[in-house]
Design a protein around this motif. Structure first.
Motif, PDB file in Angstrom:
ATOM      1  N   PRO A 159     -12.956  -1.661  -2.593  1.00 19.06           N
ATOM      2  CA  PRO A 159     -12.754  -2.735  -3.569  1.00 19.06           C
ATOM      3  C   PRO A 159     -11.640  -2.426  -4.565  1.00 19.06           C
ATOM      4  CG  PRO A 159     -14.814  -1.577  -3.995  1.00 19.06           C
ATOM      5  CD  PRO A 159     -14.334  -1.118  -2.659  1.00 19.06           C
ATOM      6  N   THR A 160     -11.423  -1.139  -4.853  1.00 23.76           N
ATOM      7  CA  THR A 160     -10.330  -0.769  -5.759  1.00 23.76           C
ATOM      8  C   THR A 160      -8.989  -1.142  -5.146  1.00 23.76           C
ATOM      9  OG1 THR A 160     -11.610   1.068  -6.677  1.00 23.76           O
ATOM     10  CG2 THR A 160      -9.225   1.130  -7.007  1.00 23.76           C
ATOM     11  N   LEU A 161      -8.814  -0.843  -3.857  1.00 22.53           N
ATOM     12  CA  LEU A 161      -7.575  -1.224  -3.174  1.00 22.53           C
ATOM     13  C   LEU A 161      -7.373  -2.735  -3.185  1.00 22.53           C
ATOM     14  CD1 LEU A 161      -7.434   1.070   0.006  1.00 22.53           C
ATOM     15  CD2 LEU A 161      -5.934   1.164  -1.992  1.00 22.53           C
ATOM     16  N   ALA A 162      -8.452  -3.486  -2.940  1.00 26.02           N
ATOM     17  CA  ALA A 162      -8.348  -4.946  -2.951  1.00 26.02           C
ATOM     18  C   ALA A 162      -7.930  -5.449  -4.326  1.00 26.02           C
ATOM     19  CB  ALA A 162      -9.671  -5.575  -2.529  1.00 26.02           C
ATOM     20  N   GLY A 163      -8.488  -4.840  -5.389  1.00 23.09           N
ATOM     21  CA  GLY A 163      -8.118  -5.242  -6.744  1.00 23.09           C
ATOM     22  C   GLY A 163      -6.672  -4.921  -7.067  1.00 23.09           C
ATOM     23  N   LEU A 164      -6.195  -3.750  -6.654  1.00 21.49           N
ATOM     24  CA  LEU A 164      -4.794  -3.376  -6.886  1.00 21.49           C
ATOM     25  C   LEU A 164      -3.854  -4.292  -6.108  1.00 21.49           C
ATOM     26  CD1 LEU A 164      -5.207   0.512  -6.731  1.00 21.49           C
ATOM     27  CD2 LEU A 164      -4.593  -0.832  -8.760  1.00 21.49           C
ATOM     28  N   ALA A 165      -4.243  -4.644  -4.900  1.00 25.45           N
ATOM     29  CA  ALA A 165      -3.424  -5.569  -4.100  1.00 25.45           C
ATOM     30  C   ALA A 165      -3.341  -6.933  -4.785  1.00 25.45           C
ATOM     31  CB  ALA A 165      -4.012  -5.712  -2.693  1.00 25.45           C
ATOM     32  N   MET A 166      -4.453  -7.396  -5.331  1.00 27.95           N
ATOM     33  CA  MET A 166      -4.456  -8.674  -6.045  1.00 27.95           C
ATOM     34  C   MET A 166      -3.531  -8.625  -7.260  1.00 27.95           C
ATOM     35  SD  MET A 166      -6.224 -11.143  -4.762  1.00 27.95           S
ATOM     36  CE  MET A 166      -6.594 -12.145  -6.199  1.00 27.95           C
ATOM     37  N   ALA A 167      -3.509  -7.487  -7.958  1.00 31.60           N
ATOM     38  CA  ALA A 167      -2.633  -7.348  -9.124  1.00 31.60           C
ATOM     39  C   ALA A 167      -1.164  -7.413  -8.705  1.00 31.60           C
ATOM     40  CB  ALA A 167      -2.920  -6.027  -9.839  1.00 31.60           C
ATOM     41  N   LEU A 168      -0.832  -6.792  -7.588  1.00 31.90           N
ATOM     42  CA  LEU A 168       0.552  -6.822  -7.095  1.00 31.90           C
ATOM     43  C   LEU A 168       0.945  -8.234  -6.669  1.00 31.90           C
ATOM     44  CD1 LEU A 168       0.330  -3.488  -5.107  1.00 31.90           C
ATOM     45  CD2 LEU A 168       1.996  -3.934  -6.920  1.00 31.90           C
ATOM     46  N   LEU A 169       0.038  -8.947  -6.019  1.00 36.06           N
ATOM     47  CA  LEU A 169       0.316 -10.340  -5.646  1.00 36.06           C
ATOM     48  C   LEU A 169       0.405 -11.231  -6.874  1.00 36.06           C
ATOM     49  CD1 LEU A 169      -2.017 -10.762  -2.543  1.00 36.06           C
ATOM     50  CD2 LEU A 169       0.462 -11.036  -2.540  1.00 36.06           C
ATOM     51  N   GLY A 170      -0.465 -10.968  -7.846  1.00 31.14           N
ATOM     52  CA  GLY A 170      -0.475 -11.782  -9.055  1.00 31.14           C
ATOM     53  C   GLY A 170       0.828 -11.696  -9.830  1.00 31.14           C
ATOM     54  N   GLN A 171       1.440 -10.511  -9.868  1.00 28.58           N
ATOM     55  CA  GLN A 171       2.714 -10.373 -10.567  1.00 28.58           C
ATOM     56  C   GLN A 171       3.786 -11.237  -9.910  1.00 28.58           C
ATOM     57  OE1 GLN A 171       3.907  -6.370 -11.514  1.00 28.58           O
ATOM     58  NE2 GLN A 171       6.036  -6.942 -11.880  1.00 28.58           N
ATOM     59  N   LEU A 172       3.769 -11.323  -8.592  1.00 29.21           N
ATOM     60  CA  LEU A 172       4.725 -12.185  -7.900  1.00 29.21           C
ATOM     61  C   LEU A 172       4.512 -13.641  -8.286  1.00 29.21           C
ATOM     62  CD1 LEU A 172       4.771 -10.835  -4.232  1.00 29.21           C
ATOM     63  CD2 LEU A 172       6.227 -10.172  -6.140  1.00 29.21           C
ATOM     64  N   SER A 173       3.258 -14.057  -8.334  1.00 26.77           N
ATOM     65  CA  SER A 173       2.936 -15.450  -8.650  1.00 26.77           C
ATOM     66  C   SER A 173       3.405 -15.829 -10.034  1.00 26.77           C
ATOM     67  CB  SER A 173       1.423 -15.668  -8.519  1.00 26.77           C
ATOM     68  OG  SER A 173       1.072 -16.976  -8.872  1.00 26.77           O
ATOM     69  N   ILE A 174       3.175 -14.955 -11.002  1.00 28.61           N
ATOM     70  CA  ILE A 174       3.561 -15.237 -12.390  1.00 28.61           C
ATOM     71  C   ILE A 174       5.078 -15.321 -12.526  1.00 28.61           C
ATOM     72  CG2 ILE A 174       3.609 -14.264 -14.715  1.00 28.61           C
ATOM     73  CD1 ILE A 174       0.827 -13.081 -14.083  1.00 28.61           C
ATOM     74  N   GLN A 175       5.790 -14.375 -11.903  1.00 27.15           N
ATOM     75  CA  GLN A 175       7.244 -14.322 -12.053  1.00 27.15           C
ATOM     76  C   GLN A 175       7.957 -15.451 -11.318  1.00 27.15           C
ATOM     77  OE1 GLN A 175       7.647  -9.451 -12.313  1.00 27.15           O
ATOM     78  NE2 GLN A 175       9.127 -10.639 -11.195  1.00 27.15           N
ATOM     79  N   ASN A 176       7.340 -15.984 -10.290  1.00 27.83           N
ATOM     80  CA  ASN A 176       8.042 -16.941  -9.446  1.00 27.83           C
ATOM     81  C   ASN A 176       7.411 -18.324  -9.451  1.00 27.83           C
ATOM     82  OD1 ASN A 176      10.127 -15.209  -7.738  1.00 27.83           O
ATOM     83  ND2 ASN A 176       8.262 -14.003  -7.977  1.00 27.83           N
ATOM     84  N   ARG A 177       6.623 -18.613 -10.499  1.00 30.05           N
ATOM     85  CA  ARG A 177       5.915 -19.893 -10.560  1.00 30.05           C
ATOM     86  C   ARG A 177       6.878 -21.067 -10.547  1.00 30.05           C
ATOM     87  NH1 ARG A 177       1.481 -19.498 -14.866  1.00 30.05           N
ATOM     88  NH2 ARG A 177       0.646 -18.108 -13.280  1.00 30.05           N
ATOM     89  N   SER A 178       8.053 -20.886 -11.138  1.00 25.47           N
ATOM     90  CA  SER A 178       9.002 -22.000 -11.225  1.00 25.47           C
ATOM     91  C   SER A 178      10.000 -22.012 -10.067  1.00 25.47           C
ATOM     92  CB  SER A 178       9.768 -21.918 -12.554  1.00 25.47           C
ATOM     93  OG  SER A 178      10.492 -20.717 -12.640  1.00 25.47           O
TER      94      SER A 178
END
Length: 286
Positions: A160-179
């Motif tokens: 579950p720790t790996l899954a959470g870290l992966a989500m954080a890495l994906l989330g940064q992409l989403s925030i930076q590229n929302r527009s």
């Protein structure tokens, strides 16, 4: 950090299946200039050549932390240069290939995700963009360092720790590229629905009519989105799924044939050999 090259594969346990998300593979590779790529040490389900490319049954994220190279997502579109600070997403069922430049090499950091959560993201139109630029690079590099440390050390509760870290890495992409400009969402949803129907054996003409399109129009949109003609997509995806099931499911050839919708085990074996040059039993032995 002087990290050693590695790659690991993680089968899903019962808890990961309940959560609907798990990291099924991860790795770090520093490729020197002129070094052969990719490593032949990877299993057959992941290995590819630049000439053949591949189709995966999972979602992959690859971060280039140094060097540069080339990424191509479909056979129909031009190759794209990727370099330090770029992240590219490989979606399940999409033909792709990539390699470092022979003059520079590169350092790649990657993980692979599977589960019902991934299926929902893609069905909802998320992660349709292929290449992202991260900033600041050091923040992303540090997050991946934490991910690699967990993948290699495997402390208690690492899945579950790996899954959470992966989500954080994906989330940064989403925030930076929302527009950022995305491909047309309605076309993306159409293609996702069509892929599911095609893999269930629905004729291409029926799928096109169900989408309210003529066959030529549907063919054009489908090939532009996936890089493959509809029937070629079905054949390559079924073959990739068959390799995955043969290598890790413990299922018999007969059970795999039924799951993939073949009329008989002999039909499955003949088709598998036609696509890959070896029968299922010979493929397992090799």
């Amino acid at each position: 950090m002087n990290r050693q090259n590695y790659f690991e594969y993680f089968p899903a346990g019962p808890h990961e299946k309940l959560w609907g998300l798990h990291v099924s593979a991860a790795g770090y590779t520093r490729v020197a200039p002129g070094e052969p790529y990719p490593s032949r040490e990877h299993p057959n389900t992941r290995y590819f050549t630049w000439e053949s490319g591949r189709v995966l049954a999972a979602l992959q994220l690859i971060f280039i932390s140094s060097g540069q190279g080339t990424f191509a997502e479909t056979e129909a579109e031009a190759e794209t240069t990727v370099s330090e600070g770029d992240v590219f997403i490989v979606r399940p069922g999409i033909w792709h290939r990539y390699k470092p430049a022979s003059q520079t090499g590169w350092t790649e950091n990657w993980f692979e995700l599977r589960g019902t959560s991934v299926d929902r993201w893609l069905a909802g139109g998320l992660l349709q963009k292929s290449i992202y630029r991260v900033s600041p690079i050091e923040t992303y590099r540090q997050r991946f360092d934490d991910f690699h440390e967990t993948a290699v050390q495997r402390p208690a509760g690492y899945r579950p720790t790996l899954a959470g870290l992966a989500m954080a890495l994906l989330g940064q992409l989403s925030i930076q590229n929302r527009s950022s400009t995305e491909i047309n969402n309605s076309i993306a949803r159409m293609v996702d629905a069509a892929r599911e129907q095609l893999l269930k054996g629905v004729p291409v003409e029926t799928v096109a009519a169900g989408q309210g399109m003529s066959y030529p129009c549907f063919y054009r949109h489908f090939k532009k989105a996936t890089g493959l003609a509809p029937k070629e997509y079905v054949n390559k995806t079924r073959h990739a799924q068959a390799e995955t099931l043969l290598s890790g499911s413990g299922m018999s050839v007969k059970e795999i044939a039924i799951q993939l919708g073949y009329s008989s085990p002999s039909h499955f074996s003949a088709d598998f050999k036609k696509r890959g040059g070896r029968s299922p039993k010979k493929w397992l032995k090799d």
